[in-house]
Design an enzyme around this catalytic site. Sequence first.
Site: not given
Ligand code: TYD
Length: 145
Positions: A61
């Site tokens: 993303h």
């Molecule tokens: P995400 O950034 O979507 O990970 P990836 O892009 O690797 O799939 O994060 C995964 C999950 O963690 C999503 O439900 C949001 C949560 N999250 C938080 O609550 N706080 C944070 O700082 C981050 C980075 C993710």
Amino acid sequence: MQVETACQTPSIYDTTLIRFPRIQDPRGNLTFIEQEAHVPFKIARVYWIYDVPGGKQRGGHAYREQQECIIALSGSLDVFLDDGQAQKIVHLNRAFNGLYIPPRVWRRMQNFSTNAVAYVLASHPYGPDEYIRDYHRFQQEVGVS
Ligand code: TYD
């Protein structure tokens, strides 16, 4: 350390490998980071990704406003970068290096080694509205489609 990001056309060439201070010592090395001195933004949040099963990818993303710096605190990983026109892959395998990524650059973390830890410094608190998760939407927002 200042990097202009507002209204800037995003480019993978604006991603930078930052070398942090490294205090070498026979007892073990030490690296430190001070916000705005060693990374070009105020650090609002840190998070880390670990226990990644073989072959899995994280990220995939872009962020609308957020700047970040990714450090392979342990082990190694590749960061795939894409600005909608050009792509590159940066291999991270040293705890004293950080990959600075400006907003509106698509990034994906992949090829995690066993016991890899990706430590991420972020300029903004977590917010789902910051994410551009759809690649075609990303192309539209950066003006390449
Ligand atoms: P995400 O950034 O979507 O990970 P990836 O892009 O690797 O799939 O994060 C995964 C999950 O963690 C999503 O439900 C949001 C949560 N999250 C938080 O609550 N706080 C944070 O700082 C981050 C980075 C993710």
